[in-house]
Scaffold this motif. Structure first.
Motif, mmCIF file in Angstrom:
data_model
loop_
_atom_site.group_PDB
_atom_site.id
_atom_site.type_symbol
_atom_site.label_atom_id
_atom_site.label_comp_id
_atom_site.label_asym_id
_atom_site.label_seq_id
_atom_site.Cartn_x
_atom_site.Cartn_y
_atom_site.Cartn_z
ATOM 1 N N PRO A 185 9.834 -3.012 -0.342
ATOM 2 C CA PRO A 185 8.832 -3.508 -1.282
ATOM 3 C C PRO A 185 7.985 -2.344 -1.815
ATOM 4 N N SER A 186 7.608 -2.424 -3.077
ATOM 5 C CA SER A 186 6.811 -1.336 -3.658
ATOM 6 C C SER A 186 5.395 -1.336 -3.113
ATOM 7 N N GLY A 187 4.784 -2.506 -3.218
ATOM 8 C CA GLY A 187 3.397 -2.598 -2.775
ATOM 9 C C GLY A 187 3.182 -3.891 -2.033
ATOM 10 N N VAL A 188 2.282 -3.846 -1.071
ATOM 11 C CA VAL A 188 2.002 -5.032 -0.268
ATOM 12 C C VAL A 188 0.585 -5.488 -0.571
ATOM 13 N N LEU A 189 0.446 -6.738 -0.949
ATOM 14 C CA LEU A 189 -0.891 -7.245 -1.251
ATOM 15 C C LEU A 189 -1.322 -8.222 -0.162
ATOM 16 N N LEU A 190 -2.425 -7.892 0.486
ATOM 17 C CA LEU A 190 -2.972 -8.774 1.514
ATOM 18 C C LEU A 190 -4.056 -9.612 0.850
ATOM 19 N N HIS A 191 -3.969 -10.917 0.966
ATOM 20 C CA HIS A 191 -5.026 -11.719 0.357
ATOM 21 C C HIS A 191 -5.544 -12.757 1.325
ATOM 22 N N GLY A 192 -6.836 -12.971 1.279
ATOM 23 C CA GLY A 192 -7.440 -13.925 2.195
ATOM 24 C C GLY A 192 -8.940 -13.732 2.227
ATOM 25 N N PRO A 193 -9.643 -14.601 2.956
ATOM 26 C CA PRO A 193 -11.105 -14.543 2.981
ATOM 27 C C PRO A 193 -11.621 -13.204 3.507
ATOM 28 N N LEU A 303 -6.416 -12.657 -9.976
ATOM 29 C CA LEU A 303 -5.596 -11.480 -10.284
ATOM 30 C C LEU A 303 -4.757 -11.628 -11.547
ATOM 31 N N ASP A 304 -4.681 -10.541 -12.285
ATOM 32 C CA ASP A 304 -3.801 -10.463 -13.432
ATOM 33 C C ASP A 304 -2.371 -10.437 -12.884
ATOM 34 N N ARG A 305 -1.553 -11.383 -13.340
ATOM 35 C CA ARG A 305 -0.199 -11.490 -12.765
ATOM 36 C C ARG A 305 0.632 -10.235 -13.015
ATOM 37 N N ALA A 306 0.205 -9.396 -13.965
ATOM 38 C CA ALA A 306 0.981 -8.178 -14.260
ATOM 39 C C ALA A 306 1.116 -7.296 -13.022
ATOM 40 N N ILE A 307 0.115 -7.345 -12.155
ATOM 41 C CA ILE A 307 0.215 -6.448 -10.994
ATOM 42 C C ILE A 307 1.144 -7.007 -9.905
ATOM 43 N N LEU A 308 1.570 -8.258 -10.085
ATOM 44 C CA LEU A 308 2.413 -8.866 -9.053
ATOM 45 C C LEU A 308 3.901 -8.804 -9.406
ATOM 46 N N ARG A 309 4.203 -8.189 -10.559
ATOM 47 C CA ARG A 309 5.623 -8.128 -10.980
ATOM 48 C C ARG A 309 6.456 -7.294 -10.004
ATOM 49 N N GLY A 311 8.400 -4.461 -8.332
ATOM 50 C CA GLY A 311 8.183 -3.015 -8.476
ATOM 51 C C GLY A 311 6.710 -2.662 -8.373
ATOM 52 N N ARG A 312 5.873 -3.686 -8.383
ATOM 53 C CA ARG A 312 4.427 -3.425 -8.211
ATOM 54 C C ARG A 312 4.023 -4.065 -6.877
ATOM 55 N N PHE A 313 3.004 -4.946 -6.880
ATOM 56 C CA PHE A 313 2.683 -5.589 -5.604
ATOM 57 C C PHE A 313 3.626 -6.775 -5.438
ATOM 58 N N ASP A 314 4.798 -6.487 -4.912
ATOM 59 C CA ASP A 314 5.823 -7.518 -4.862
ATOM 60 C C ASP A 314 5.984 -8.130 -3.471
#
Ligand SMILES: Nc1ncnc2c1ncn2[C@@H]1O[C@H](COP(=O)(O)OP(=O)(O)OP(=O)(O)O)[C@@H](O)[C@H]1O
Length: 412
Positions: A185-193, A303-309, A311-314
């Motif tokens: 994966p290119s980038g890992v996005l952690l999301h939560g409180p 979040l702008d969905r562009a960053i979730l494509r 190759g990005r935060f996938d």
């Protein structure tokens, strides 16, 4: 400074008792002539020294005047872009105007391209700004070896597993991915409180892989370093490539990557530029070697969905608020080094802390410890935890901060 020649030796007079009067007179005359010579030389030196003192005094006056001017006039901040034989090319911050300017030879020795410098009205470089004053240093937290380990994280077993697969494995066993023929994966996005351990996860993976942890907070990019966001993002990735293996961690990524608004204010344009830079860094990321990118947000909905494509935060990993079992573990972790009395009932506390985050539980244990200290005890009792809980809830009510868990899940 040129070194002065050694002082002439004191002439000596040697009289032999065998000498005739005439010989003595001749010797005395010669000695007298030597003394006159030495005297003349010394006077000449004295004149030179006086002259030099005058020059130095003038120099001191000049420097003092310059110092005063420096203290009283505003200077502008610029970046030294290129050192040439004709001077230094600087780029002013704010208007990005490039100027070829001069600098004293002494100062020039200290400047490297990329340094931030202060220039006066006529663009002459006056000082080099120290690294500490540099936005780069302020905006990034660089930790060569963060001390958080996986066993200090309570709950989050699945999240830890996912982070290890997506971040740790590609760093430790890149050939595995090559053999299977897939890109990690290119980038890992952690999301939560807030306060649920997202930063801890990123630090723990850096610790495990002996990677440098480089953190940048999205909110600071747009609030504190106005006008420099895009450059700082570039610097962030440049620094990471100098410090490989590295984990780049962008906290509060929503601040630079939220959905476009219709407003055309310059602030938004700036945020957009920062985000575009981030996207372009991520798109050109493949050849960057041992760098993994992680980010965190507690405003996933924004979040702008562009960053979730791809190759990005996938790789998205949700880090939820802790359930009862996780709260129990977090309580255990944060009381590991505390003197805990036998009456402390962790099961009960885990049940009573419904809606609290890991960070809240950490504060709770500290607060309970404070109650024990106030009572001059070294052991923390159940009543201390109960008092601390009550105090926390009162504070929440006073400040209007609702315990995180009770917020609607989409906004955390
Ligand atoms: N799961 C957990 N286990 C143990 N301690 C935790 C946990 N979650 C949070 N903490 C405690 O709370 C502190 C803050 O956590 P952390 O910074 O990782 O949260 P975060 O999710 O990144 O928060 P934010 O969104 O506010 O940046 C940690 O230093 C730790 O002491």
């Amino acid at each position: 400074m040129s070194r002065s020649p050694p002082l002439p030796d004191q002439p000596t007079l040697e009289l032999d008792p065998e000498m005739t009067d005439r010989e003595r007179l001749a010797a005395l005359r010669e000695h007298f002539a030597d003394i006159v010579d030495v005297n003349a030389t010394l006077e000449e030196r004295l004149d030179d020294a006086r002259e030099r003192r005058e020059d130095l005094r003038e120099e001191v006056d000049k420097l003092e005047r310059e110092n005063e001017t420096l203290k009283t006039t505003s200077l502008y901040v610029a970046t030294a872009e290129e050192l040439t034989d004709d001077g230094i090319v600087i780029k002013q911050h704010g208007n990005n105007q490039e100027v070829l300017t001069e600098v004293s030879p002494k100062l020039r020795e200290k400047i490297e391209s990329g340094d931030r410098v202060a220039v006066n009205d006529s663009f002459t470089v006056q000082t080099v700004l120290e690294a500490e004053k540099d936005a780069r240093a302020q905006a990034m937290e660089v930790d060569e070896s963060p001390d958080v380990t996986y066993d200090e994280i309570g709950g989050l077993e699945d999240q830890m597993q996912e982070v290890r697969e997506a971040v740790e494995q590609p760093l430790e066993n890149p050939e595995q991915f090559e053999q299977v023929g897939i890109e990690p994966p290119s980038g890992v996005l952690l999301h939560g409180p807030p306060g649920t351990g997202k930063t801890m996860l990123a630090k723990a993976v850096a610790n495990q892989t002996d990677a440098t942890f480089i953190k940048m907070a999205g909110s600071e990019l747009v609030q504190k370093f106005i006008g420099e966001g895009a450059k700082l993002v570039r610097d962030l990735f440049e620094l990471a490539s100098q410090r490989e293996p590295a984990i780049v961690f962008i906290d509060e990524i929503d601040a630079v990557a939220s959905k476009r608004t219709d407003s055309k204010t310059s602030g938004d344009a700036e945020v957009q530029r920062t985000m575009m830079q981030l996207l372009s860094e991520m798109d050109g990321f493949e050849d960057r070697g041992d760098i993994r990118i992680m980010a965190a947000t507690n405003r996933f909905d924004m979040l702008d969905r562009a960053i979730l494509r791809p190759g990005r935060f996938d790789r998205l990993i949700e880090v939820p608020e802790p359930d009862e079992e996780a709260r129990h573990k977090i309580l255990d972790i944060h009381t590991r080094n505390m003197g805990v009395a036998d009456d402390v009932d962790f099961d009960k506390l885990a049940a009573e802390t419904e809606g609290k985050s890991g960070a809240d539980i950490e504060s709770l244990t500290t607060e309970a410890g404070m109650f024990a200290i106030r009572d001059e005890r070294t052991e923390v009792r159940q009543s201390d935890f109960e008092d601390a809980l009550e105090k926390m809830d009162e504070n929440d009510e006073e400040t209007g901060i609702v315990t995180k868990g009770s917020l609607p899940s989409y906004a955390y």
